[in-house]
Design a protein around this motif. Structure first.
Motif, PDB file in Angstrom:
ATOM      1  N   SER A   1       0.817  -1.217   0.000  1.00  0.00           N
ATOM      2  CA  SER A   1       0.000   0.000   0.000  1.00  0.00           C
ATOM      3  C   SER A   1       0.852   1.270   0.000  1.00  0.00           C
ATOM      4  O   SER A   1       0.425   2.308  -0.512  1.00  0.00           O
ATOM      5  CB  SER A   1      -0.943   0.004   1.206  1.00  0.00           C
ATOM      6  OG  SER A   1      -0.210  -0.038   2.423  1.00  0.00           O
TER       7      SER A   1
ATOM      8  N   MET B   1      -1.232   7.830  -5.902  1.00  0.00           N
ATOM      9  CA  MET B   1      -2.643   8.166  -5.762  1.00  0.00           C
ATOM     10  C   MET B   1      -2.847   9.042  -4.533  1.00  0.00           C
ATOM     11  O   MET B   1      -2.257   8.789  -3.478  1.00  0.00           O
ATOM     12  CB  MET B   1      -3.498   6.891  -5.624  1.00  0.00           C
ATOM     13  CG  MET B   1      -3.493   5.984  -6.827  1.00  0.00           C
ATOM     14  SD  MET B   1      -4.618   4.573  -6.627  1.00  0.00           S
ATOM     15  CE  MET B   1      -6.205   5.393  -6.729  1.00  0.00           C
TER      16      MET B   1
ATOM     17  N   THR C   1      -7.947  10.946  -1.643  1.00  0.00           N
ATOM     18  CA  THR C   1      -9.305  10.991  -2.184  1.00  0.00           C
ATOM     19  C   THR C   1      -9.470  10.012  -3.336  1.00  0.00           C
ATOM     20  O   THR C   1     -10.464   9.271  -3.409  1.00  0.00           O
ATOM     21  CB  THR C   1      -9.634  12.417  -2.673  1.00  0.00           C
ATOM     22  OG1 THR C   1      -9.519  13.323  -1.568  1.00  0.00           O
ATOM     23  CG2 THR C   1     -11.042  12.477  -3.243  1.00  0.00           C
ATOM     24  N   ALA C   2      -8.489   9.978  -4.242  1.00  0.00           N
ATOM     25  CA  ALA C   2      -8.564   9.062  -5.386  1.00  0.00           C
ATOM     26  C   ALA C   2      -8.550   7.610  -4.925  1.00  0.00           C
ATOM     27  O   ALA C   2      -9.290   6.765  -5.460  1.00  0.00           O
ATOM     28  CB  ALA C   2      -7.396   9.316  -6.335  1.00  0.00           C
ATOM     29  N   LEU C   3      -7.731   7.318  -3.915  1.00  0.00           N
ATOM     30  CA  LEU C   3      -7.666   5.953  -3.388  1.00  0.00           C
ATOM     31  C   LEU C   3      -9.002   5.560  -2.761  1.00  0.00           C
ATOM     32  O   LEU C   3      -9.504   4.453  -2.983  1.00  0.00           O
ATOM     33  CB  LEU C   3      -6.541   5.849  -2.365  1.00  0.00           C
ATOM     34  CG  LEU C   3      -6.366   4.483  -1.687  1.00  0.00           C
ATOM     35  CD1 LEU C   3      -6.053   3.403  -2.718  1.00  0.00           C
ATOM     36  CD2 LEU C   3      -5.266   4.552  -0.636  1.00  0.00           C
ATOM     37  N   THR C   4      -9.599   6.470  -1.996  1.00  0.00           N
ATOM     38  CA  THR C   4     -10.874   6.179  -1.339  1.00  0.00           C
ATOM     39  C   THR C   4     -11.981   5.914  -2.351  1.00  0.00           C
ATOM     40  O   THR C   4     -12.741   4.942  -2.225  1.00  0.00           O
ATOM     41  CB  THR C   4     -11.276   7.356  -0.422  1.00  0.00           C
ATOM     42  OG1 THR C   4     -10.268   7.549   0.580  1.00  0.00           O
ATOM     43  CG2 THR C   4     -12.611   7.072   0.253  1.00  0.00           C
ATOM     44  N   VAL C   5     -12.076   6.763  -3.380  1.00  0.00           N
ATOM     45  CA  VAL C   5     -13.098   6.581  -4.412  1.00  0.00           C
ATOM     46  C   VAL C   5     -12.895   5.252  -5.143  1.00  0.00           C
ATOM     47  O   VAL C   5     -13.855   4.514  -5.418  1.00  0.00           O
ATOM     48  CB  VAL C   5     -13.081   7.758  -5.401  1.00  0.00           C
ATOM     49  CG1 VAL C   5     -13.989   7.478  -6.599  1.00  0.00           C
ATOM     50  CG2 VAL C   5     -13.507   9.042  -4.700  1.00  0.00           C
ATOM     51  N   SER C   6     -11.648   4.916  -5.457  1.00  0.00           N
ATOM     52  CA  SER C   6     -11.344   3.658  -6.152  1.00  0.00           C
ATOM     53  C   SER C   6     -11.747   2.455  -5.308  1.00  0.00           C
ATOM     54  O   SER C   6     -12.301   1.472  -5.821  1.00  0.00           O
ATOM     55  CB  SER C   6      -9.851   3.591  -6.477  1.00  0.00           C
ATOM     56  OG  SER C   6      -9.464   4.648  -7.323  1.00  0.00           O
ATOM     57  N   LEU C   7     -11.474   2.525  -4.021  1.00  0.00           N
ATOM     58  CA  LEU C   7     -11.785   1.398  -3.140  1.00  0.00           C
ATOM     59  C   LEU C   7     -13.294   1.221  -2.977  1.00  0.00           C
ATOM     60  O   LEU C   7     -13.796   0.082  -2.969  1.00  0.00           O
ATOM     61  CB  LEU C   7     -11.121   1.596  -1.782  1.00  0.00           C
ATOM     62  CG  LEU C   7      -9.595   1.534  -1.788  1.00  0.00           C
ATOM     63  CD1 LEU C   7      -9.038   1.832  -0.399  1.00  0.00           C
ATOM     64  CD2 LEU C   7      -9.099   0.169  -2.269  1.00  0.00           C
TER      65      LEU C   7
ATOM     66  N   SER D   1     -15.562   2.037  -5.160  1.00  0.00           N
ATOM     67  CA  SER D   1     -16.024   1.473  -6.440  1.00  0.00           C
ATOM     68  C   SER D   1     -15.727  -0.018  -6.504  1.00  0.00           C
ATOM     69  O   SER D   1     -16.572  -0.821  -6.947  1.00  0.00           O
ATOM     70  CB  SER D   1     -15.349   2.198  -7.605  1.00  0.00           C
ATOM     71  OG  SER D   1     -15.629   3.583  -7.584  1.00  0.00           O
ATOM     72  N   LEU D   2     -14.531  -0.416  -6.061  1.00  0.00           N
ATOM     73  CA  LEU D   2     -14.163  -1.832  -6.070  1.00  0.00           C
ATOM     74  C   LEU D   2     -15.092  -2.643  -5.169  1.00  0.00           C
ATOM     75  O   LEU D   2     -15.503  -3.761  -5.523  1.00  0.00           O
ATOM     76  CB  LEU D   2     -12.711  -1.978  -5.602  1.00  0.00           C
ATOM     77  CG  LEU D   2     -12.155  -3.410  -5.522  1.00  0.00           C
ATOM     78  CD1 LEU D   2     -12.163  -4.057  -6.908  1.00  0.00           C
ATOM     79  CD2 LEU D   2     -10.750  -3.402  -4.937  1.00  0.00           C
TER      80      LEU D   2
ATOM     81  N   GLY E   1     -10.746  -4.472  -1.281  1.00  0.00           N
ATOM     82  CA  GLY E   1     -11.276  -3.125  -1.108  1.00  0.00           C
ATOM     83  C   GLY E   1     -11.429  -2.735   0.353  1.00  0.00           C
ATOM     84  O   GLY E   1     -11.022  -1.639   0.765  1.00  0.00           O
TER      85      GLY E   1
END
Length: 376
Positions: A254, A261, A264-270, A272-273, A298
């Protein structure tokens, strides 16, 4: 210290989800219904929610290693008692007792993490992943293979082994000073600061949503696989949780992900996953396995985000911040486990997904309110 940290987090979580894959065995031994299974699964989480806020104050002068030894011995006693339980109500009380003990182990391990957050957070989360996986798999396998009594007695033996190992490791390395991890604290002042800190409060809300989702999914999954058209036994249900282990790779790497990343980008990606994985878990046997692997990745990666926020706290001692976080975290888990069982009994998997969607949307709205107020 690294070995003690791994044993501490792994052993604590090993006791947390022991009944999630045991629904067929619970039916045979106690005549447990779907909704009663939800209550049994939430008992340990309820105990943790009650005791987590006070563990920081109660353990501020105690040696983390000594607390871990005493905690594992207490868990060994509770597992041995569960082996001979003949009443569903008594089993609920024992599971509640496990939940009361576990926060002392987690607070002790978080004190160790706070000494070097950057390098020790992945190890802590690794312990939680392995412990959570084997918490679901080992009881299911052992109870099916050697019976209820010997299965839980073997779990008790593992807890004694953990206590002995930590005792000898601590003697070999020298005990850490009991108050070497944080400044002198006035509990009431720090509690007010912990709630006033908006970053920590966002972590509390995220922790609630995280374990609500995880507990709801894994409780409902165990119930679903025991029903038509699957009719899996406890051992088969427990085995599917091995699909959580690939998440270890992503947690351990990680630090490299964070280089490329933003938070914020990591949180949104997770997030979504997680939702892609929920759609897959609702499918056939093959997609369920893949969905569990993605879901674990995720949720456990998301846990590294909240753990880093807590361990990096400077205004509030880590034991205080962790205690409050764990109270929110396990309140979410307790509600998720019990509500998922009712939702599954009423509307099958779609009902569980609807509960998760409503909860996550509500928490997201609260987070936006907190973030917006911080900008005012």
């Amino acid at each position: 210290m690294r070995t003690v940290l791994i044993i501490g987090s792994l052993g604590a979580f090993f006791n947390l989800y022991q009944l999630q894959a045991l629904y067929p065995q619970l039916v045979d031994r106690f005549g447990t219904t779907l909704s009663e299974a939800g209550w049994l699964n939430m008992a340990s989480l309820l105990g943790m929610m009650i005791t987590a806020p006070i563990t920081g104050a109660m353990t501020k002068h105690a040696s983390p290693s000594r607390l871990l030894v005493l905690g594992f011995l207490a868990l060994a006693t509770l597992n041995a008692s569960a082996a001979f339980s003949t009443s569903q109500h008594w089993l609920f009380i024992l599971r509640l007792g496990q939940g009361i003990v576990i926060p002392f182990l987690l607070t002790s391990t978080m004190k160790l993490v706070s000494t070097r957050p950057g390098s020790l957070v992945p190890l802590y989360v690794t312990g939680t992943i392995v412990g959570s996986t084997f918490s679901r798999m080992y009881p299911a396998w052992s109870v099916d293979a050697i019976g209820w009594e010997l299965g839980f007695l073997s779990s008790a033996c593992l807890m004694v082994l953990s206590a002995v190992t930590i005792h000898f490791l601590s003697d070999a390395s020298g005990a850490a000073p009991a108050n070497g991890f944080e400044r002198h604290q006035v509990p009431q002042q720090y509690a007010r600061q912990a709630f006033a800190d908006r970053t920590l409060f966002v972590a509390y809300l995220a922790g609630f949503a995280l374990l609500f989702t995880q507990s709801a999914v894994f409780t409902a999954l165990g119930l679903r696989l025991s029903q038509e058209p699957y009719l899996w036994d406890s051992e088969q249900i427990g085995t599917i949780y091995l699909a959580c282990l690939p998440a270890l790779f992503f947690v351990l790497t990680s630090r490299f992900v964070r280089r490329y990343m933003s938070e914020t980008a990591l949180t949104v990606s997770l997030i979504s996953l997680i939702w892609v994985s929920l759609w897959m878990i609702g499918g056939t046997s093959t997609s369920i396995i893949v969905g569990v692997a993605l879901f674990a990745t995720g949720t456990y990666m998301f846990q590294t985000v909240t753990t880093r926020l807590l361990s990096s706290s400077r205004k509030v001692p880590v034991a205080v911040a962790t205690g409050i976080y764990l109270s929110f975290y396990y309140l979410g888990g307790a509600i998720g486990a019990s509500l998922a069982a009712y939702a599954f009994a009423a509307s099958s998997w779609n009902g569980v997904v609807a509960c998760i969607a409503i909860t996550q949307a509500s928490i997201f709205w609260l987070v936006l309110c907190v973030r917006h107020s911080s900008l005012m």
